[in-house]
Design a protein around this motif. Sequence first.
Motif, PDB file in Angstrom:
ATOM      1  N   ASN A 362     -19.334-135.516 130.246  1.00 20.80           N
ATOM      2  CA  ASN A 362     -20.249-136.155 131.193  1.00 20.80           C
ATOM      3  C   ASN A 362     -21.659-135.711 130.857  1.00 20.80           C
ATOM      4  O   ASN A 362     -22.111-134.659 131.304  1.00 20.80           O
ATOM      5  CB  ASN A 362     -19.848-135.772 132.610  1.00 20.80           C
ATOM      6  CG  ASN A 362     -18.376-136.095 132.860  1.00 20.80           C
ATOM      7  OD1 ASN A 362     -18.043-137.227 133.170  1.00 20.80           O
ATOM      8  ND2 ASN A 362     -17.500-135.121 132.664  1.00 20.80           N
ATOM      9  N   ILE A 363     -22.321-136.526 130.043  1.00 19.93           N
ATOM     10  CA  ILE A 363     -23.620-136.129 129.510  1.00 19.93           C
ATOM     11  C   ILE A 363     -24.699-136.564 130.492  1.00 19.93           C
ATOM     12  O   ILE A 363     -25.282-137.637 130.374  1.00 19.93           O
ATOM     13  CB  ILE A 363     -23.842-136.752 128.102  1.00 19.93           C
ATOM     14  CG1 ILE A 363     -22.637-136.444 127.196  1.00 19.93           C
ATOM     15  CG2 ILE A 363     -25.144-136.237 127.473  1.00 19.93           C
ATOM     16  CD1 ILE A 363     -22.302-134.961 127.035  1.00 19.93           C
ATOM     17  N   MET A 364     -24.894-135.746 131.482  1.00 12.40           N
ATOM     18  CA  MET A 364     -25.881-136.057 132.529  1.00 12.40           C
ATOM     19  C   MET A 364     -26.194-134.802 133.319  1.00 12.40           C
ATOM     20  O   MET A 364     -25.495-133.794 133.202  1.00 12.40           O
ATOM     21  CB  MET A 364     -25.332-137.125 133.469  1.00 12.40           C
ATOM     22  CG  MET A 364     -24.026-136.725 134.111  1.00 12.40           C
ATOM     23  SD  MET A 364     -23.454-137.977 135.238  1.00 12.40           S
ATOM     24  CE  MET A 364     -21.933-138.514 134.505  1.00 12.40           C
ATOM     25  N   PHE A 365     -27.272-134.881 134.113  1.00 18.37           N
ATOM     26  CA  PHE A 365     -27.640-133.799 135.020  1.00 18.37           C
ATOM     27  C   PHE A 365     -27.442-134.341 136.413  1.00 18.37           C
ATOM     28  O   PHE A 365     -28.099-135.292 136.806  1.00 18.37           O
ATOM     29  CB  PHE A 365     -29.106-133.411 134.755  1.00 18.37           C
ATOM     30  CG  PHE A 365     -29.631-132.381 135.714  1.00 18.37           C
ATOM     31  CD1 PHE A 365     -29.323-131.043 135.537  1.00 18.37           C
ATOM     32  CD2 PHE A 365     -30.427-132.743 136.787  1.00 18.37           C
ATOM     33  CE1 PHE A 365     -29.803-130.077 136.423  1.00 18.37           C
ATOM     34  CE2 PHE A 365     -30.908-131.784 137.678  1.00 18.37           C
ATOM     35  CZ  PHE A 365     -30.593-130.449 137.489  1.00 18.37           C
ATOM     36  N   ASP A 366     -26.486-133.795 137.149  1.00 21.31           N
ATOM     37  CA  ASP A 366     -26.141-134.356 138.449  1.00 21.31           C
ATOM     38  C   ASP A 366     -25.621-133.246 139.365  1.00 21.31           C
ATOM     39  O   ASP A 366     -24.452-132.858 139.297  1.00 21.31           O
ATOM     40  CB  ASP A 366     -25.078-135.451 138.242  1.00 21.31           C
ATOM     41  CG  ASP A 366     -24.666-136.121 139.543  1.00 21.31           C
ATOM     42  OD1 ASP A 366     -24.901-135.545 140.630  1.00 21.31           O
ATOM     43  OD2 ASP A 366     -24.079-137.214 139.477  1.00 21.31           O
ATOM     44  N   PRO A 367     -26.507-132.694 140.216  1.00 16.89           N
ATOM     45  CA  PRO A 367     -26.122-131.559 141.062  1.00 16.89           C
ATOM     46  C   PRO A 367     -24.910-131.830 141.961  1.00 16.89           C
ATOM     47  O   PRO A 367     -24.099-130.932 142.187  1.00 16.89           O
ATOM     48  CB  PRO A 367     -27.370-131.306 141.909  1.00 16.89           C
ATOM     49  CG  PRO A 367     -28.492-131.917 141.156  1.00 16.89           C
ATOM     50  CD  PRO A 367     -27.922-133.075 140.403  1.00 16.89           C
ATOM     51  N   SER A 368     -24.779-133.066 142.437  1.00 14.82           N
ATOM     52  CA  SER A 368     -23.661-133.355 143.325  1.00 14.82           C
ATOM     53  C   SER A 368     -22.334-133.318 142.550  1.00 14.82           C
ATOM     54  O   SER A 368     -21.329-132.746 142.981  1.00 14.82           O
ATOM     55  CB  SER A 368     -23.885-134.731 143.957  1.00 14.82           C
ATOM     56  OG  SER A 368     -22.736-135.137 144.631  1.00 14.82           O
ATOM     57  N   PHE A 369     -22.358-133.934 141.363  1.00  9.32           N
ATOM     58  CA  PHE A 369     -21.200-133.904 140.459  1.00  9.32           C
ATOM     59  C   PHE A 369     -20.881-132.440 140.124  1.00  9.32           C
ATOM     60  O   PHE A 369     -19.713-132.019 140.076  1.00  9.32           O
ATOM     61  CB  PHE A 369     -21.542-134.715 139.204  1.00  9.32           C
ATOM     62  CG  PHE A 369     -20.403-134.923 138.234  1.00  9.32           C
ATOM     63  CD1 PHE A 369     -19.169-134.309 138.394  1.00  9.32           C
ATOM     64  CD2 PHE A 369     -20.592-135.757 137.134  1.00  9.32           C
ATOM     65  CE1 PHE A 369     -18.135-134.514 137.475  1.00  9.32           C
ATOM     66  CE2 PHE A 369     -19.573-135.966 136.220  1.00  9.32           C
ATOM     67  CZ  PHE A 369     -18.345-135.345 136.393  1.00  9.32           C
ATOM     68  N   ALA A 370     -21.928-131.649 139.906  1.00 11.52           N
ATOM     69  CA  ALA A 370     -21.714-130.246 139.543  1.00 11.52           C
ATOM     70  C   ALA A 370     -20.907-129.536 140.631  1.00 11.52           C
ATOM     71  O   ALA A 370     -19.914-128.862 140.330  1.00 11.52           O
ATOM     72  CB  ALA A 370     -23.055-129.551 139.329  1.00 11.52           C
ATOM     73  N   ASN A 371     -21.316-129.690 141.884  1.00  8.89           N
ATOM     74  CA  ASN A 371     -20.573-129.016 142.958  1.00  8.89           C
ATOM     75  C   ASN A 371     -19.117-129.477 143.007  1.00  8.89           C
ATOM     76  O   ASN A 371     -18.201-128.683 143.213  1.00  8.89           O
ATOM     77  CB  ASN A 371     -21.245-129.276 144.308  1.00  8.89           C
ATOM     78  CG  ASN A 371     -22.500-128.440 144.478  1.00  8.89           C
ATOM     79  OD1 ASN A 371     -23.114-128.046 143.487  1.00  8.89           O
ATOM     80  ND2 ASN A 371     -22.874-128.163 145.706  1.00  8.89           N
ATOM     81  N   LYS A 372     -18.918-130.792 142.801  1.00  3.62           N
ATOM     82  CA  LYS A 372     -17.540-131.315 142.811  1.00  3.62           C
ATOM     83  C   LYS A 372     -16.707-130.688 141.689  1.00  3.62           C
ATOM     84  O   LYS A 372     -15.516-130.425 141.846  1.00  3.62           O
ATOM     85  CB  LYS A 372     -17.563-132.842 142.621  1.00  3.62           C
ATOM     86  CG  LYS A 372     -18.038-133.622 143.825  1.00  3.62           C
ATOM     87  CD  LYS A 372     -17.764-135.111 143.594  1.00  3.62           C
ATOM     88  CE  LYS A 372     -17.935-135.947 144.835  1.00  3.62           C
ATOM     89  NZ  LYS A 372     -19.352-136.143 145.219  1.00  3.62           N
ATOM     90  N   LEU A 373     -17.376-130.457 140.559  1.00  2.00           N
ATOM     91  CA  LEU A 373     -16.648-129.908 139.409  1.00  2.00           C
ATOM     92  C   LEU A 373     -16.374-128.412 139.577  1.00  2.00           C
ATOM     93  O   LEU A 373     -15.307-127.922 139.184  1.00  2.00           O
ATOM     94  CB  LEU A 373     -17.434-130.198 138.114  1.00  2.00           C
ATOM     95  CG  LEU A 373     -16.753-129.829 136.791  1.00  2.00           C
ATOM     96  CD1 LEU A 373     -15.352-130.435 136.672  1.00  2.00           C
ATOM     97  CD2 LEU A 373     -17.623-130.284 135.607  1.00  2.00           C
ATOM     98  N   TYR A 374     -17.325-127.687 140.175  1.00  2.00           N
ATOM     99  CA  TYR A 374     -17.038-126.276 140.493  1.00  2.00           C
ATOM    100  C   TYR A 374     -15.775-126.218 141.356  1.00  2.00           C
ATOM    101  O   TYR A 374     -14.904-125.374 141.177  1.00  2.00           O
ATOM    102  CB  TYR A 374     -18.197-125.644 141.274  1.00  2.00           C
ATOM    103  CG  TYR A 374     -19.393-125.241 140.446  1.00  2.00           C
ATOM    104  CD1 TYR A 374     -19.290-124.249 139.469  1.00  2.00           C
ATOM    105  CD2 TYR A 374     -20.646-125.835 140.652  1.00  2.00           C
ATOM    106  CE1 TYR A 374     -20.403-123.865 138.720  1.00  2.00           C
ATOM    107  CE2 TYR A 374     -21.754-125.459 139.903  1.00  2.00           C
ATOM    108  CZ  TYR A 374     -21.619-124.468 138.943  1.00  2.00           C
ATOM    109  OH  TYR A 374     -22.717-124.093 138.208  1.00  2.00           O
ATOM    110  N   ALA A 375     -15.710-127.146 142.331  1.00  2.00           N
ATOM    111  CA  ALA A 375     -14.591-127.142 143.273  1.00  2.00           C
ATOM    112  C   ALA A 375     -13.280-127.560 142.598  1.00  2.00           C
ATOM    113  O   ALA A 375     -12.221-126.992 142.861  1.00  2.00           O
ATOM    114  CB  ALA A 375     -14.900-128.069 144.440  1.00  2.00           C
TER     115      ALA A 375
END
Length: 484
Positions: A362-375
Amino acid sequence: MKILYATSEAAPFAKSGGLGDVMGALPPELSRHSGTEVAVIMPYYAKIKHNPGLGIEYVTSFYMPLAWRSSYVGIFKAVVTTKASGRRKSAKVTYYFIDNESYFDRDSLYGYDDDGERFAFFSKAVLEALVHLDFEPDVIHCNDWQTGFVPLFLKALYSDVPKLSNVRTVYTIHNIEYQGKAMPSFLGEVLGVDETWRNVCTQGNMINAMKTAIVLCDKLTTVSETYANEIRYAYFAHGLEAIIAENQYKTCGIINGIDTALFNPSTDAHLDFNYRPSALAGKAQCKAQMQEMLGLPVRDDVPMVAMITRLVAHKGMELVEWVADNLATMGIQFVVLGTGDPKYEEMFKFLAYVHPDTVSANIMFDPSFANKLYAASDFFLMPSKSEPCGLSQLIAMRYGSVPIVRETGGLVDTIAPLNTETLEGRGFTFKVFNAHDMLGAVERAAEFFKDKAKLKAHRSAIMKIDTSWKIPGEKYMALYSEIV
Ligand code: GLC
């Protein structure tokens, strides 16, 4: 105690990386200490200036000399308060913004040919602003190369301003790689200080903002103890090892915290399923949802290993590149989120194209996606070549994703090797910057994943660790008290 943070970025106003997170969270934390007054000063970038929703108001303006120039300086401000919650006291921070359209009304924070001049201007404007504002700090805490000339201007040009004559400076290195280097003529042409300062400002044959600050500040800090030691050596110091060693008497490492109110899986609004250490069902749901969304097989018996990072060499991309096929075929799901060097962006896209069932790029900067992926993830891979502190491993633990890290910098100080028998320690680690050592750590993690009871117990344990700013905040307070 009055503290002013001088910084080129602070969340939520402007952020490109960890510095922005730190400057978004440390000042409010310190404002909770009784008797402290905290302000942050930063540039008035285009995206702040043109966002009327931020509630920013005009304070004053004046002209300021910078060598032969006379430049406009506008000052704007916003007061940000956070209500008390639970045992946490309320916070209040005043943000001051330095306005100058030609320097800061641009799309990006950095990356321009005149960055040196832009931040020399900013650094001087910080002090000039204090002459005009009714805020008299005891300490100015500067960060990274962009504010490296603040201690210079203070000593060279503002020492006879009564309200600034007792100000002490703290300088924090968040990353020694970026030092703010300029041609020798910069001293007279831009900084406008006399030749007696040339020696202090010069490293090799360049003017160097970071070196200047290291020499002139009252206290030097870095963002972990291990990194503070590492940068005495050439491998880590990018040419500054001798200066660091000479100034060790005033140096210490203070590990970063994270904003635990912001990064909280039990309340995080980015997640469709919230969870907490004692009730982890939501984490499994987050994982299934993520697999579905990314087109990966929806399976709870396959460990998901995530990387959320800038795709650049010092974050360990070379290691990943070397064993990319092994990672794709070893029975894990490997999910990457980030942007960076086109070479690594292509590498991940190609890997995902060849292995659609096990790799997702996922070649992007997306803080919301980031939190989902941490989870969603079971493990969080961080094979950094060097890492001053690192915040992602702390966020990962908060979301119950077990870190897999290389033993460097802040990763040493925050991720003790996990003993899979006793469950002492925190994550899977490897010492040498070597691709197969990294692969070995991922294999050990995948093996650990099979023991559901232990995995669950360890997950809950790391989610409960106090990675807030409370303890680091107390250390900074003690440091300020020492010099004031
Ligand atoms: C830099 C460092 C990172 C650190 C952050 C905040 O981005 O690379 O390790 O956590 O600054 O101090």
